[in-house]
Design a protein around this motif. Sequence first.
Motif, PDB file in Angstrom:
ATOM      1  N   ILE A  36       0.837  -1.209   0.000  1.00 33.93           N
ATOM      2  CA  ILE A  36       0.000   0.000   0.000  1.00 33.93           C
ATOM      3  C   ILE A  36       0.868   1.254   0.000  1.00 33.93           C
ATOM      4  N   SER A  37       1.906   1.254   0.819  1.00 41.29           N
ATOM      5  CA  SER A  37       2.813   2.417   0.869  1.00 41.29           C
ATOM      6  C   SER A  37       3.470   2.664  -0.480  1.00 41.29           C
ATOM      7  N   PHE A  38       3.813   1.588  -1.169  1.00 36.88           N
ATOM      8  CA  PHE A  38       4.421   1.715  -2.494  1.00 36.88           C
ATOM      9  C   PHE A  38       3.465   2.398  -3.467  1.00 36.88           C
ATOM     10  N   PHE A  39       2.199   1.976  -3.466  1.00 37.52           N
ATOM     11  CA  PHE A  39       1.229   2.559  -4.397  1.00 37.52           C
ATOM     12  C   PHE A  39       0.838   3.988  -4.001  1.00 37.52           C
ATOM     13  N   GLN A  51      -0.491  15.275  -1.197  1.00 41.31           N
ATOM     14  CA  GLN A  51      -1.228  14.187  -0.557  1.00 41.31           C
ATOM     15  C   GLN A  51      -0.326  12.964  -0.448  1.00 41.31           C
ATOM     16  N   ASP A  52      -0.181  12.428   0.754  1.00 47.73           N
ATOM     17  CA  ASP A  52       0.654  11.242   0.926  1.00 47.73           C
ATOM     18  C   ASP A  52      -0.041  10.163   1.756  1.00 47.73           C
ATOM     19  N   GLN A  53      -1.365  10.288   1.901  1.00 44.89           N
ATOM     20  CA  GLN A  53      -2.127   9.288   2.645  1.00 44.89           C
ATOM     21  C   GLN A  53      -3.478   9.059   1.976  1.00 44.89           C
ATOM     22  N   LEU A  54      -3.984   7.857   2.153  1.00 48.01           N
ATOM     23  CA  LEU A  54      -5.338   7.526   1.711  1.00 48.01           C
ATOM     24  C   LEU A  54      -6.256   7.503   2.925  1.00 48.01           C
ATOM     25  N   ILE A  55      -7.549   7.641   2.693  1.00 46.79           N
ATOM     26  CA  ILE A  55      -8.486   7.646   3.816  1.00 46.79           C
ATOM     27  C   ILE A  55      -9.414   6.434   3.739  1.00 46.79           C
ATOM     28  N   PHE A  56     -10.019   6.086   4.894  1.00 48.23           N
ATOM     29  CA  PHE A  56     -11.123   5.133   4.904  1.00 48.23           C
ATOM     30  C   PHE A  56     -12.130   5.629   5.926  1.00 48.23           C
ATOM     31  N   THR A  57     -13.394   5.291   5.726  1.00 49.42           N
ATOM     32  CA  THR A  57     -14.468   5.881   6.536  1.00 49.42           C
ATOM     33  C   THR A  57     -15.155   4.894   7.469  1.00 49.42           C
ATOM     34  N   GLY A  58     -15.000   3.603   7.245  1.00 44.42           N
ATOM     35  CA  GLY A  58     -15.639   2.604   8.094  1.00 44.42           C
ATOM     36  C   GLY A  58     -14.639   1.881   8.973  1.00 44.42           C
ATOM     37  N   PRO A  59     -15.068   1.363  10.132  1.00 40.74           N
ATOM     38  CA  PRO A  59     -14.135   0.698  11.054  1.00 40.74           C
ATOM     39  C   PRO A  59     -13.506  -0.568  10.478  1.00 40.74           C
ATOM     40  N   LEU A  60     -14.182  -1.227   9.544  1.00 44.05           N
ATOM     41  CA  LEU A  60     -13.640  -2.444   8.938  1.00 44.05           C
ATOM     42  C   LEU A  60     -12.894  -2.182   7.641  1.00 44.05           C
ATOM     43  N   ASP A  61     -12.947  -0.948   7.147  1.00 44.20           N
ATOM     44  CA  ASP A  61     -12.400  -0.661   5.822  1.00 44.20           C
ATOM     45  C   ASP A  61     -10.901  -0.912   5.720  1.00 44.20           C
ATOM     46  N   ALA A 145      -8.997   4.752   0.210  1.00 45.75           N
ATOM     47  CA  ALA A 145      -8.051   3.660  -0.030  1.00 45.75           C
ATOM     48  C   ALA A 145      -8.668   2.567  -0.890  1.00 45.75           C
ATOM     49  N   ASP A 146      -9.906   2.198  -0.613  1.00 47.12           N
ATOM     50  CA  ASP A 146     -10.561   1.112  -1.337  1.00 47.12           C
ATOM     51  C   ASP A 146     -10.660   1.414  -2.837  1.00 47.12           C
ATOM     52  N   LYS A 147     -11.150   2.600  -3.171  1.00 44.01           N
ATOM     53  CA  LYS A 147     -11.345   2.952  -4.581  1.00 44.01           C
ATOM     54  C   LYS A 147     -10.010   3.145  -5.300  1.00 44.01           C
ATOM     55  N   TYR A 148      -9.056   3.765  -4.620  1.00 45.56           N
ATOM     56  CA  TYR A 148      -7.767   4.014  -5.255  1.00 45.56           C
ATOM     57  C   TYR A 148      -7.031   2.717  -5.547  1.00 45.56           C
ATOM     58  N   LEU A 149      -6.957   1.830  -4.556  1.00 48.86           N
ATOM     59  CA  LEU A 149      -6.213   0.579  -4.748  1.00 48.86           C
ATOM     60  C   LEU A 149      -6.939  -0.364  -5.701  1.00 48.86           C
ATOM     61  N   SER A 150      -8.271  -0.278  -5.754  1.00 47.85           N
ATOM     62  CA  SER A 150      -9.008  -1.053  -6.758  1.00 47.85           C
ATOM     63  C   SER A 150      -8.639  -0.584  -8.155  1.00 47.85           C
ATOM     64  N   LEU A 151      -8.543   0.735  -8.325  1.00 50.11           N
ATOM     65  CA  LEU A 151      -8.150   1.286  -9.625  1.00 50.11           C
ATOM     66  C   LEU A 151      -6.761   0.811 -10.028  1.00 50.11           C
ATOM     67  N   VAL A 152      -5.829   0.861  -9.098  1.00 48.25           N
ATOM     68  CA  VAL A 152      -4.452   0.440  -9.389  1.00 48.25           C
ATOM     69  C   VAL A 152      -4.413  -1.047  -9.748  1.00 48.25           C
ATOM     70  N   GLY A 153      -5.088  -1.868  -8.956  1.00 46.83           N
ATOM     71  CA  GLY A 153      -5.105  -3.301  -9.222  1.00 46.83           C
ATOM     72  C   GLY A 153      -5.723  -3.633 -10.570  1.00 46.83           C
ATOM     73  N   LEU A 154      -6.826  -2.969 -10.895  1.00 43.09           N
ATOM     74  CA  LEU A 154      -7.479  -3.215 -12.181  1.00 43.09           C
ATOM     75  C   LEU A 154      -6.619  -2.736 -13.348  1.00 43.09           C
ATOM     76  N   MET A 155      -5.889  -1.640 -13.155  1.00 42.43           N
ATOM     77  CA  MET A 155      -4.995  -1.162 -14.212  1.00 42.43           C
ATOM     78  C   MET A 155      -3.893  -2.168 -14.495  1.00 42.43           C
ATOM     79  N   ILE A 156      -3.292  -2.706 -13.443  1.00 40.79           N
ATOM     80  CA  ILE A 156      -2.216  -3.698 -13.618  1.00 40.79           C
ATOM     81  C   ILE A 156      -2.756  -4.937 -14.329  1.00 40.79           C
ATOM     82  N   LEU A 157      -3.930  -5.407 -13.907  1.00 42.99           N
ATOM     83  CA  LEU A 157      -4.524  -6.583 -14.541  1.00 42.99           C
ATOM     84  C   LEU A 157      -4.898  -6.305 -15.996  1.00 42.99           C
ATOM     85  N   ALA A 158      -5.477  -5.127 -16.256  1.00 38.81           N
ATOM     86  CA  ALA A 158      -5.895  -4.780 -17.619  1.00 38.81           C
ATOM     87  C   ALA A 158      -4.698  -4.721 -18.560  1.00 38.81           C
ATOM     88  N   PHE A 159      -3.616  -4.072 -18.114  1.00 38.09           N
ATOM     89  CA  PHE A 159      -2.422  -3.991 -18.957  1.00 38.09           C
ATOM     90  C   PHE A 159      -1.778  -5.367 -19.116  1.00 38.09           C
TER      91      PHE A 159
END
Length: 233
Positions: A36-39, A51-61, A145-159
């Motif tokens: 996560i820190s790398f991304f 900006q150097d941090q991601l946010i989350f809004t739920g206790p389980l997120d 964090a959830d939306k950003y890392l999903s985007l990164v993961g999907l980009m890597i898979l798509a490419f």
Amino acid sequence: MTVIEHLAELRRRIFISLIAVVAAAIVCFIFSNSIISFFVSYYKSATHGKQDQLIFTGPLDGFLVRLKVATYGGIILAVPVWLWQLWRFVTPGLHAHEKRYAVPFIISSVILFALGGWVALLTLTKALEFLINVGGSSLHPLLAADKYLSLVGLMILAFGISFEFPVVLMFLLIAHVLTTAQLRRWRRVTIVVIVVFAAVITPSQDPYSLFFMAVPMYVFYEACILIGRILKR
């Protein structure tokens, strides 16, 4: 093989692939904080250090984000295994002279998938800059964090998947499903299809990702024509 035997073989191959994905996901979960820190560093670069941090809004997120990173990582790290299982499922239907291409196909598939993931990361900063700034100066980025890392993961898979294009083409050429003469005739249509494919499959929908996916795919197309002519296909 009968249909039942084919289904049993497919189930076995899928099961082995899932085991590999789960094992790789466990490893990725252990190192998920570092991943996560790398991304996040790409997010920091895209915002020029603002900006150097991601946010989350739920206790389980926070935990769910680590699970998502582990899942994407497991799929990506297990690429050699599930590609090999896919090839082993296909090979019984091939001729003996076609089966000898197994190892070169697997090695090239893994290398091309890794190359695709690397290109995705190369374009990530520019893609993020475009997405963050396209809304105008009135909007302030604060990425979840959830939306950003999903985007990164999907980009890597798509490419990674799109860079398997030459492997598929060469397989069809070797199996005599296609010929280089056909590929040469289809050049113009192929350019349009590749651009449309890149526009649809890139999750970020930005022009940088589209360009860096479409151009290599067409270069691969021309390379397959050249290699096919050398092999007289």
